[in-house]
Scaffold this motif. Sequence first.
Motif, PDB file in Angstrom:
ATOM      1  N   VAL A 350       0.842  -1.206   0.000  1.00  0.00           N
ATOM      2  CA  VAL A 350       0.000   0.000   0.000  1.00  0.00           C
ATOM      3  C   VAL A 350       0.868   1.242   0.000  1.00  0.00           C
ATOM      4  N   ASN A 351       1.922   1.237   0.749  1.00  0.00           N
ATOM      5  CA  ASN A 351       2.852   2.370   0.807  1.00  0.00           C
ATOM      6  C   ASN A 351       3.994   2.116  -0.165  1.00  0.00           C
ATOM      7  N   VAL A 352       4.172   3.065  -1.127  1.00  0.00           N
ATOM      8  CA  VAL A 352       5.177   2.934  -2.186  1.00  0.00           C
ATOM      9  C   VAL A 352       6.362   3.814  -1.826  1.00  0.00           C
ATOM     10  N   SER A 353       7.571   3.261  -1.910  1.00  0.00           N
ATOM     11  CA  SER A 353       8.808   3.994  -1.617  1.00  0.00           C
ATOM     12  C   SER A 353       9.673   4.056  -2.871  1.00  0.00           C
ATOM     13  N   ALA A 354      10.606   4.995  -2.876  1.00  0.00           N
ATOM     14  CA  ALA A 354      11.500   5.177  -4.010  1.00  0.00           C
ATOM     15  C   ALA A 354      12.523   4.058  -4.059  1.00  0.00           C
ATOM     16  N   THR A 355      12.683   3.504  -5.238  1.00  0.00           N
ATOM     17  CA  THR A 355      13.672   2.440  -5.427  1.00  0.00           C
ATOM     18  C   THR A 355      15.008   2.980  -5.917  1.00  0.00           C
ATOM     19  N   ARG A 356      15.071   4.300  -6.213  1.00  0.00           N
ATOM     20  CA  ARG A 356      16.304   4.934  -6.654  1.00  0.00           C
ATOM     21  C   ARG A 356      16.241   6.412  -6.295  1.00  0.00           C
ATOM     22  N   ALA A 357      17.378   7.055  -6.261  1.00  0.00           N
ATOM     23  CA  ALA A 357      17.427   8.484  -5.967  1.00  0.00           C
ATOM     24  C   ALA A 357      17.066   9.290  -7.214  1.00  0.00           C
ATOM     25  N   GLY A 358      16.535  10.460  -6.982  1.00  0.00           N
ATOM     26  CA  GLY A 358      16.162  11.324  -8.092  1.00  0.00           C
ATOM     27  C   GLY A 358      15.296  12.469  -7.630  1.00  0.00           C
ATOM     28  N   VAL A 359      14.621  13.093  -8.573  1.00  0.00           N
ATOM     29  CA  VAL A 359      13.703  14.212  -8.321  1.00  0.00           C
ATOM     30  C   VAL A 359      12.311  13.757  -8.703  1.00  0.00           C
ATOM     31  N   ALA A 360      11.362  13.968  -7.803  1.00  0.00           N
ATOM     32  CA  ALA A 360       9.979  13.573  -8.059  1.00  0.00           C
ATOM     33  C   ALA A 360       9.349  14.571  -9.026  1.00  0.00           C
ATOM     34  N   VAL A 361       8.937  14.071 -10.170  1.00  0.00           N
ATOM     35  CA  VAL A 361       8.332  14.909 -11.208  1.00  0.00           C
ATOM     36  C   VAL A 361       6.885  14.481 -11.371  1.00  0.00           C
ATOM     37  N   PHE A 362       5.958  15.363 -10.993  1.00  0.00           N
ATOM     38  CA  PHE A 362       4.530  15.113 -11.173  1.00  0.00           C
ATOM     39  C   PHE A 362       3.800  16.441 -11.026  1.00  0.00           C
ATOM     40  N   SER A 363       2.500  16.404 -11.211  1.00  0.00           N
ATOM     41  CA  SER A 363       1.708  17.624 -11.173  1.00  0.00           C
ATOM     42  C   SER A 363       1.293  17.942  -9.749  1.00  0.00           C
ATOM     43  N   ASP A 364       0.261  18.711  -9.598  1.00  0.00           N
ATOM     44  CA  ASP A 364      -0.204  19.173  -8.295  1.00  0.00           C
ATOM     45  C   ASP A 364      -0.621  17.983  -7.424  1.00  0.00           C
ATOM     46  N   PRO A 365      -0.131  17.883  -6.179  1.00  0.00           N
ATOM     47  CA  PRO A 365      -0.531  16.764  -5.303  1.00  0.00           C
ATOM     48  C   PRO A 365      -2.033  16.734  -5.027  1.00  0.00           C
ATOM     49  N   ASN A 366      -2.671  17.882  -5.015  1.00  0.00           N
ATOM     50  CA  ASN A 366      -4.107  17.910  -4.732  1.00  0.00           C
ATOM     51  C   ASN A 366      -4.918  17.214  -5.815  1.00  0.00           C
ATOM     52  N   GLU A 367      -4.349  17.122  -7.020  1.00  0.00           N
ATOM     53  CA  GLU A 367      -5.069  16.439  -8.084  1.00  0.00           C
ATOM     54  C   GLU A 367      -5.021  14.921  -7.922  1.00  0.00           C
ATOM     55  N   TRP A 368      -4.074  14.416  -7.158  1.00  0.00           N
ATOM     56  CA  TRP A 368      -3.935  12.976  -6.977  1.00  0.00           C
ATOM     57  C   TRP A 368      -4.590  12.477  -5.704  1.00  0.00           C
ATOM     58  N   THR A 369      -4.637  13.314  -4.700  1.00  0.00           N
ATOM     59  CA  THR A 369      -5.224  12.865  -3.421  1.00  0.00           C
ATOM     60  C   THR A 369      -6.698  12.535  -3.606  1.00  0.00           C
ATOM     61  N   GLY A 370      -7.083  11.303  -3.239  1.00  0.00           N
ATOM     62  CA  GLY A 370      -8.464  10.853  -3.360  1.00  0.00           C
ATOM     63  C   GLY A 370      -8.830  10.353  -4.734  1.00  0.00           C
ATOM     64  N   LYS A 371      -7.875  10.264  -5.654  1.00  0.00           N
ATOM     65  CA  LYS A 371      -8.171   9.822  -7.013  1.00  0.00           C
ATOM     66  C   LYS A 371      -8.055   8.312  -7.091  1.00  0.00           C
ATOM     67  N   ALA A 372      -9.019   7.680  -7.758  1.00  0.00           N
ATOM     68  CA  ALA A 372      -8.991   6.230  -7.947  1.00  0.00           C
ATOM     69  C   ALA A 372      -8.035   5.895  -9.085  1.00  0.00           C
ATOM     70  N   VAL A 373      -7.167   4.925  -8.844  1.00  0.00           N
ATOM     71  CA  VAL A 373      -6.170   4.527  -9.835  1.00  0.00           C
ATOM     72  C   VAL A 373      -6.259   3.029 -10.040  1.00  0.00           C
ATOM     73  N   ALA A 374      -5.820   2.632 -11.234  1.00  0.00           N
ATOM     74  CA  ALA A 374      -5.784   1.208 -11.560  1.00  0.00           C
ATOM     75  C   ALA A 374      -4.360   0.708 -11.445  1.00  0.00           C
ATOM     76  N   VAL A 375      -4.214  -0.587 -11.357  1.00  0.00           N
ATOM     77  CA  VAL A 375      -2.896  -1.171 -11.243  1.00  0.00           C
ATOM     78  C   VAL A 375      -2.086  -0.850 -12.500  1.00  0.00           C
ATOM     79  N   GLY A 376      -0.843  -0.401 -12.299  1.00  0.00           N
ATOM     80  CA  GLY A 376       0.025  -0.039 -13.406  1.00  0.00           C
ATOM     81  C   GLY A 376      -0.126   1.386 -13.897  1.00  0.00           C
ATOM     82  N   GLU A 377      -1.034   2.152 -13.324  1.00  0.00           N
ATOM     83  CA  GLU A 377      -1.218   3.533 -13.777  1.00  0.00           C
ATOM     84  C   GLU A 377      -0.053   4.403 -13.300  1.00  0.00           C
ATOM     85  N   LYS A 378       0.439   5.288 -14.211  1.00  0.00           N
ATOM     86  CA  LYS A 378       1.578   6.159 -13.906  1.00  0.00           C
ATOM     87  C   LYS A 378       1.164   7.238 -12.907  1.00  0.00           C
TER      88      LYS A 378
END
Length: 489
Positions: A350-378
């Motif tokens: 359930v809790n996903v951790s980074a498997t390598r070092a880097g910079v997290a690149v994604f959009s606004d966190p508020n757009e992801w919180t509470g969003k339903a996702v399917a397995v394998g979705e980026k």
Amino acid sequence: MMDTSTAEEAGQKAAQEAPPQPRIDAHQLALLWQLSARARQAASESTLGFTIVNETLALVPYRQAAWWRGDAPGHVAAVSGLPQSDPNAPYVQWLNALCKALANGLRNAPPKHAAAHVEGQGAAVLPARPQVRTFTAADLQADAPHVAAEWSAWWPAHGAWLPLTDRAGHPAGGVVFARDEAWTATDASLLTELGQVWAHAFQAFAPRASWRERLRAVLKPGRTQRRVLISVAVACVIPLRLTVLAPAEVTPKDPFIVRSPLDGVIDHLYVQPNQPVQRGTPLFGLDATTLQSRYAVARKDFDTAQEELRQTAQLAVTDDHTRLDMAERQGKLEQSRVELDYTARQLARVNVSATRAGVAVFSDPNEWTGKAVAVGEKILVLADPAHVEVTAWLPVADNIDVKPGTRLTLYPKSSPLSSYDATIDSVAWRAEPTPEGVLAYRVRATLAADDTHAPLGAMGTARIRGPWVPAIYYVLRRPLTLARQWLGW
């Protein structure tokens, strides 16, 4: 060789035989300067004409004056004593005929001199520039007898014609004066100087040649035409580098994509956009409520199956029939154990951790919180800031022959004084719509070794270099493309 005394005597004799030079006093010079200033300050052509026929009286006495415009067919534009001339008035019509006769007589006169009737003198040889031409009714008997016949009804005895020319020496009209007394050499000299000023002032109000007239003058057969055609032909074959502009962005190269391990709802993101992370840093977590319930049910089923197997084993010691049920109880226990292990493993993911070092690149966190996702979705991307590339979108309308290895230059919008060079690695064979809805080809390029410090996510414009083409093709490429689209050839 003539000696010194003989030369001096010849000079004195020539000075005695020469006509007397006109004498202009200081007052006349001041008036000449004032009239010249008035001509330069005129706000319009009509104002200048009114100043000429009325205010010149302060310098040279006269009774009548008129300004005649030399444009075809020519007309009187200003008359002394009148705010505006009426072209239908008999006097103005007679002036038109008079000025046309004088202008034609000037054009037909010898180019190097013109006759002038001056008091106390006969015909004098004047310079090549337009001079005052004095005349009487008798001088018009041969060329314009109808004008001479009506002279006494409109004018006094002596007239003076001052032609005006433009910078090229072409006739541009003239000014005519009349009075009772004969014209003197001083009057002629003053009017000649004023004529130069007036002609220059009228030139400022003259209509400018249109581009068609200028083009016609350039293309007129002759040396200029040949030079222009040769220059155009040479310019058409000058080789130019074909270049196009395309929107571009600095993107990560070979990034690690973090996907959703399960079907569920994102409960919380533990990182922020562009946040550097290390290996093992928590990235996001899914809602575990459903999995915890399933794990509790699986645990209960496993405990129940284990207890049933224990009871069956105890009864099997004395009951042969119960001994046959032990295999079924054993299978049920193994099934519940597998279900429990599977649910436990899912709950651990359930809790996903980074498997390598880097910079997290994604959009606004508020757009992801509470969003339903399917397995394998980026969900986000882990990128290395030191390992980036340039991604450009080449519109289909501007597509040129771009091959891997071609140079590309990125001009970021955030830093107008900086630019980054790159080498194209690949060009997509198929166009796809961009986020802006434009159909374009994706172009990927590797930054030069000294430009690896380009900031990740920088956006700008990329100049993509194409092959060398003639200048005529460079200019007509887009018009020809549009013509083919409209005409279908």
